[in-house]
Design a protein around this motif. Sequence first.
Motif, PDB file in Angstrom:
ATOM      1  N   LEU A   1       1.794  10.127 -10.165  1.00 23.18           N
ATOM      2  CA  LEU A   1       0.942   9.597 -11.224  1.00 23.18           C
ATOM      3  C   LEU A   1       1.269  10.246 -12.554  1.00 23.18           C
TER       4      LEU A   1
ATOM      5  N   GLU B   1       3.004  -1.421  -9.461  1.00 24.78           N
ATOM      6  CA  GLU B   1       2.348  -1.272  -8.173  1.00 24.78           C
ATOM      7  C   GLU B   1       1.068  -0.481  -8.311  1.00 24.78           C
ATOM      8  N   ARG B   2       1.185   0.618  -9.028  1.00 27.22           N
ATOM      9  CA  ARG B   2       0.017   1.475  -9.202  1.00 27.22           C
ATOM     10  C   ARG B   2      -1.076   0.756  -9.960  1.00 27.22           C
TER      11      ARG B   2
ATOM     12  N   GLN C   1      -2.786  -1.594  -7.695  1.00 29.76           N
ATOM     13  CA  GLN C   1      -3.607  -0.859  -6.733  1.00 29.76           C
ATOM     14  C   GLN C   1      -4.918  -0.414  -7.319  1.00 29.76           C
TER      15      GLN C   1
ATOM     16  N   LYS D   1       0.784  -1.209   0.000  1.00 30.04           N
ATOM     17  CA  LYS D   1       0.000   0.000   0.000  1.00 30.04           C
ATOM     18  C   LYS D   1       0.834   1.284   0.000  1.00 30.04           C
ATOM     19  N   LYS D   2       1.559   1.494  -1.071  1.00 23.05           N
ATOM     20  CA  LYS D   2       2.231   2.778  -1.203  1.00 23.05           C
ATOM     21  C   LYS D   2       1.210   3.805  -1.612  1.00 23.05           C
ATOM     22  N   LYS D   3       1.374   4.947  -1.091  1.00 28.91           N
ATOM     23  CA  LYS D   3       0.484   6.018  -1.502  1.00 28.91           C
ATOM     24  C   LYS D   3       1.126   6.762  -2.668  1.00 28.91           C
ATOM     25  N   PHE D   4       0.388   6.923  -3.703  1.00 37.07           N
ATOM     26  CA  PHE D   4       0.947   7.609  -4.858  1.00 37.07           C
ATOM     27  C   PHE D   4       0.363   8.993  -4.952  1.00 37.07           C
TER      28      PHE D   4
END
Lengths: 719, 194
Positions: free
Chosen positions: A593, B156-157, B160, A585-588
């Motif tokens: 983005l 990863e994104r 997610q 759960k990395k926050k981007f």
Amino acid sequence: MSIRCRFHMEYLVFIVLLILLHGSRGEVPTRPISAVTILPPVKPDDGPQAFPNADKANLPVFTMDYPRIQIPFEITLWVLLASFAKIGFHVYHKITIWVPESCLLISIGLIVGGIMFSVHEEPPAVLSSNVFFLYMLPPIVLDSGYFMPTRPFFENIGTVLWFAVVGTLWNSIGIGMSLFAICQIEAFGVQDINLQENLLFATIISAVDPVAVLSVFEDVSVNEQLYIVVFGECLFNDAVTVVLYNMFNFVAEMPVVEPVDVFLGVARFFVVGLGGMGFGVLFGFVAAFTTRFTSRVREIEPLFIFMYSYLAYLVAELFAISSIMAIVTCALTMKYYVEENVSQRSCTTIRHVVKMLGSISETLIFFFLGVVTITTEHEWNWGYILFTLLFAFIWRGLGVLVLTQIINPFRTIPFNMKDQFGLAYGGLRGAISFALVFTLPDNIGRKQLFVTATIAIILFTVFLQGISIRPLIEYINVRRTNRNLDTINVEVHCRLMEHTIAGIEDLCGQWSHFYWKDKFMKFNNRILRRILIRDNRAESSIVALYKKLELQNAMEILDTVTGDISAAPSIVSLYRGNKVAAKPKKKFKAADLKNMHDILSKNMYKIRQRTVAFTGKHALPNDSQTKEILIRRHASIRRSLRPGSFQTTVVPKSHKYFSLPAGKSLDSKFPPGRLSYTGETLKPLLTPQHLMSPFDFTLIWQKTSFLLHLDTTSPFKTK
Amino acid sequence: MGSNSSNMNHIPDGQQLLQDTGFSAAQIIRLYERFEFLDKDNTGHLRPEDLETVPDLDMNPIGARIIGAFFPPGKETLDFGSFVRILAHFLPADSNRTRAGAQQEPANSTTGKLRFAFQLYDQDRDGKISRDELLQVLRSMLGLQVTEEQLQCIAERAIQEADADKDDAISFDEFRKSLEKVDIDHKMSIRFLR
């Protein structure tokens, strides 16, 4: 490499200048309007200028002899001026997006012409027909022909010929007839133009000009099919134009036209077209054959390319057949074999010089178009000229519509309405029409009117259509949704699907042309290659290309070692923050983005076909994508051949010389311990994340040539 | 077309293929000619090497995967029927003629096309796209300037965004859901020659 290359370029430019000098010196102006500025060179007295008269008492310390150098000097100045204009445009980048370069150049030419006119100076007789056709046009056509993508071209050859031949005929006859009808109306006062003269004029202005079209199309991303068809049409309608022009010229002087003349005209067309192609192919083969023996004289290899193609052009001009087709087919034929025979450096030199000459010529042509526009005498006739514009437009549109209807069933990918619009609207006229109109014989009464009308059409199409084509095409095209609204998922998956479709289409083959292509390839492999190529081994395309590319790749890696180290700061922070791969759960952030989207859009491989933004006429073709894919593929092939002796990720990881591992500086030396000869060919070159100092270049270089011993074919020969 | 169906007699399973897939008789004949061309040693079966000889397929970043899609694990040869059935995935969905006996969903429906794409990712056929599989595909599609770290971030994104049940992998339903705004039919269709 750079020193050699410079030497080549200077050598060739010198030759070009010599030719220009010689040509303009011997020039006799065909039209009485603008006289030659070139004064006959003052014959120097016997002996050097420093001692002119024996009875002069003192030794002249400083003398000036302008007339002697006048011609080359003026030529150089003009070329420089045009090139400065070109540099100037690109300083402010936004302008070139909206206004094509041709328009800008013509505008500058107009300004300069205005200046010269006000000073009552005459421009050099550059756009007289001889100089134009013999010196300025060949480099451009050679440039177009040499870099033409052959495979799409041959797949579309039917369409190309259809549009070129039938389209031009349709246009000429249509415009000619309509203008003749207009001439009957008394109000315009042009009743003295008879049918033949109208047809002649119509032929001149229906010639779609490659220079103008391509310089506009490069800015607009059109799909490959459209590009090829327009491109091919421009090049090949020369044949038709030449025939029609000569025919109508001849006929204009004859009182009566007989059916046998029409028949002869058709026969002549075939002679012209096929003869042009035949000469081109002949010279292409001779050139290829010559380069087979040039392994000892690498320095003059590029010369052969230019000399042979120019020779093809001149010989075609000699026989009054289509010289443009000759030079294009020569370049097409030659390229394939020559690039196998010549050395890497010669190959690069050839490409660079071809581009350079083409670029110079094109710049000069547009520039002088502007200059001469101001300085010629004009005869303006509102009715005739406006109707000419109207008819040119209408007939082209109609022609494209009708012709595509007929040919669409035969095409693998039919043209839709957008393509047709692009085809119709993209029919710009340019310098060829201009030069042709100047060669009209003087006994045609209304020659001035024709000249003015031609200039009007050229300016109209280049400026109006050239500037507006881009927004129109964008408006008509259904653009993709704004990229930032797409998720990463969508972007990646869509690209995957596009690649899949391209692959499946390849698998199913281009059915209609497959048979002939296959036959030709068999013939090629069996006979032609053996004669024309020096080391002929029947190699698979991968192996041959791999060898060449690997060498180029090695050179380039080392060239860019000191290049761009600037990774975007956010990526670096991501790197530090993402060391553990299994981090949940990395926050981007939004910035991340956006970075990702940028990375994807810039780095994802483009599809083979579809909407391709061509790299642009003025850039050399970019085959880094092919290189990378092939290198990867070859790496995976080798991996499968020798299981276990490779690490899991050999190639992709190792190219990342952009990312500095923490703590290393730019000058970290290449640890010699990593070099190994057995099997792991790519590893030493592509060392993971260590930067090499230039001093290791020679070391690597020697290893490379040894290491490119591929186990499936005979040893690689260093060129 | 009546006249063509007589030519189809020498094609194995010709009539069956006509019914099962959406191809017309003329298309099946063309495909058969192509199949025969690819089958250089005339065995009636294609092997992976035969498909690799197709030019430009080696320039395709996922060329190997596409070829792999024709040869599911365990099968070394490809006969004409399977060839056509796989290609039927790429018919435009509107060319579905009403066929008697169309039992399950036709191959060229949106689901069928999506499943084909899904299987390009999912090489081990476990029904999920794991992070590794996604990474592999990304790596092959992206230029070499992209660093490993950047790749990881992108993968990863992607996971997610799509992963609804938080199992760190993308299942077929999640895959389909993430592409619901995309016109799959348009993207995954080929215009076959009549």
